[in-house]
Design a protein around this motif. Structure first.
Motif, PDB file in Angstrom:
ATOM      1  N   THR A 192       0.829  -1.207   0.000  1.00  0.00           N
ATOM      2  CA  THR A 192       0.000   0.000   0.000  1.00  0.00           C
ATOM      3  C   THR A 192       0.859   1.250   0.000  1.00  0.00           C
ATOM      4  O   THR A 192       0.613   2.204  -0.748  1.00  0.00           O
TER       5      THR A 192
ATOM      6  N   MET B 175      -5.600  -8.245  -2.218  1.00  0.00           N
ATOM      7  CA  MET B 175      -5.942  -6.826  -2.145  1.00  0.00           C
ATOM      8  C   MET B 175      -6.986  -6.453  -3.192  1.00  0.00           C
ATOM      9  O   MET B 175      -7.830  -5.584  -2.966  1.00  0.00           O
TER      10      MET B 175
ATOM     11  N   ASP C  61      -8.902  -3.053  -2.281  1.00  0.00           N
ATOM     12  CA  ASP C  61      -7.855  -2.093  -1.945  1.00  0.00           C
ATOM     13  C   ASP C  61      -7.056  -1.639  -3.161  1.00  0.00           C
ATOM     14  O   ASP C  61      -6.468  -0.551  -3.146  1.00  0.00           O
TER      15      ASP C  61
ATOM     16  N   LEU D 135      -3.884   2.033  -6.066  1.00  0.00           N
ATOM     17  CA  LEU D 135      -4.808   2.025  -4.947  1.00  0.00           C
ATOM     18  C   LEU D 135      -6.188   2.509  -5.364  1.00  0.00           C
ATOM     19  O   LEU D 135      -6.323   3.409  -6.200  1.00  0.00           O
TER      20      LEU D 135
ATOM     21  N   ALA E 274      -9.006   2.803  -0.463  1.00  0.00           N
ATOM     22  CA  ALA E 274      -7.717   2.561   0.186  1.00  0.00           C
ATOM     23  C   ALA E 274      -6.998   3.878   0.464  1.00  0.00           C
ATOM     24  O   ALA E 274      -6.358   4.038   1.505  1.00  0.00           O
TER      25      ALA E 274
ATOM     26  N   ARG F  28      -8.376   5.440   3.557  1.00  0.00           N
ATOM     27  CA  ARG F  28      -7.864   4.817   4.779  1.00  0.00           C
ATOM     28  C   ARG F  28      -6.429   5.255   5.073  1.00  0.00           C
ATOM     29  O   ARG F  28      -5.980   5.183   6.215  1.00  0.00           O
ATOM     30  N   CYS F  29      -5.712   5.683   4.050  1.00  0.00           N
ATOM     31  CA  CYS F  29      -4.357   6.201   4.268  1.00  0.00           C
ATOM     32  C   CYS F  29      -4.387   7.645   4.762  1.00  0.00           C
ATOM     33  O   CYS F  29      -3.343   8.248   5.011  1.00  0.00           O
TER      34      CYS F  29
END
Length: 251
Positions: free
Chosen positions: A34, A66, A71, A94, A98, A101-102
């Motif tokens: 990721t 993933m 993701d 990504l 995703a 979420r980062c």
């Protein structure tokens, strides 16, 4: 931040060929995948495997998981110019979920709503003025960081990449046959800029002024590309005035 190779040496890798290190190692490896995709944008499985020290079977297993989890997504690699035989390699990037979420798209809904209001009440010119004001502080900070970069556009681009990286853009500059290019692997306002390209245009104008020559934006994350790519033509720096030309090709 430690590089991926160093992390790979320190943490166990779950490789189906060598016997796995368990679910914890799987999650750790996927975190590193990721992070690489966040920094590099669209990347092939071979490039990811090489960076992380994983066998082809191992990196494919992680990418398949993933993909199933939503993701990452896969698409054919964009090839500019002539292409050899066979299908282009697949690249992975990504998904929006995703990236969220980062922590890369905070307050997008509020920012978009605010810009819609500005557009309704003040028109396109008001949006352009707002975008210019938003990047003004970034330009000032980058200019200070580039004080010792010299006059060469490429040297200035390298210094700018460092300044942008410190601002969270994960940028790098490289020399190519036709000049150079500046790549930004992360865009803090990508979702908003997808609806309001004036943000990209204002940023491109800043890059042009800081590098000291006209530039050409080839790709943007906001437009759906994996990386924001700006081409820096190989030509002398403008000698008169402060006006430089920026060209958009992603619309």
């Amino acid at each position: 931040m430690k590089n991926a190779a160093a992390l790979s040496e320190q943490q166990p890798v779950a490789d189906p060929v060598t016997g796995g290190a368990g679910a914890a190692a799987d999650l750790s490896t996927r975190d590193r995948v990721t992070q690489l995709l966040l920094e590099r944008g669209a990347t092939t499985a071979a490039q990811l495997g090489s960076a992380l020290g994983l066998s082809p079977a191992a990196i494919r297993r992680h990418l398949d998981a993933m993909l199933a989890d939503g993701d990452v997504l896969a698409r054919e690699q964009t090839v500019r110019g002539s292409r050899g035989r066979g299908r282009p390699a697949k690249v992975f990037l990504l998904t929006d979920a995703a990236r969220v979420r980062c922590g890369t798209h905070h307050y997008d809904n509020m920012a978009t709503a605010a810009l819609r209001w500005i557009a309704r009440t003040g028109g396109p010119e008001a949006v352009e003025k707002f975008a210019a004001e938003q990047v003004a502080a970034l330009e000032t900070r980058c200019r200070v960081a580039m004080e010792d970069a010299g006059e060469s556009p490429m040297a200035r681009a390298e210094a700018l990449a460092g300044a942008l990286t410190s601002e969270g853009y994960a940028a790098n500059a490289s020399t190519i046959a036709s000049g150079g290019q500046l790549c930004q692997h992360h865009c803090p306002v990508a979702h908003v800029a997808a609806e309001f390209p004036q943000l990209c245009e204002a940023e491109t104008a800043v890059i042009s002024r800081l590098v000291g020559t006209h530039v050409q934006r080839l790709a943007t994350i906001a437009h759906g590309d994996g990386v924001c790519t700006t081409h820096i033509p190989a030509q002398p720096r403008a000698q008169s005035g402060n006006t430089v030309t920026t060209v958009r090709t992603d619309r």
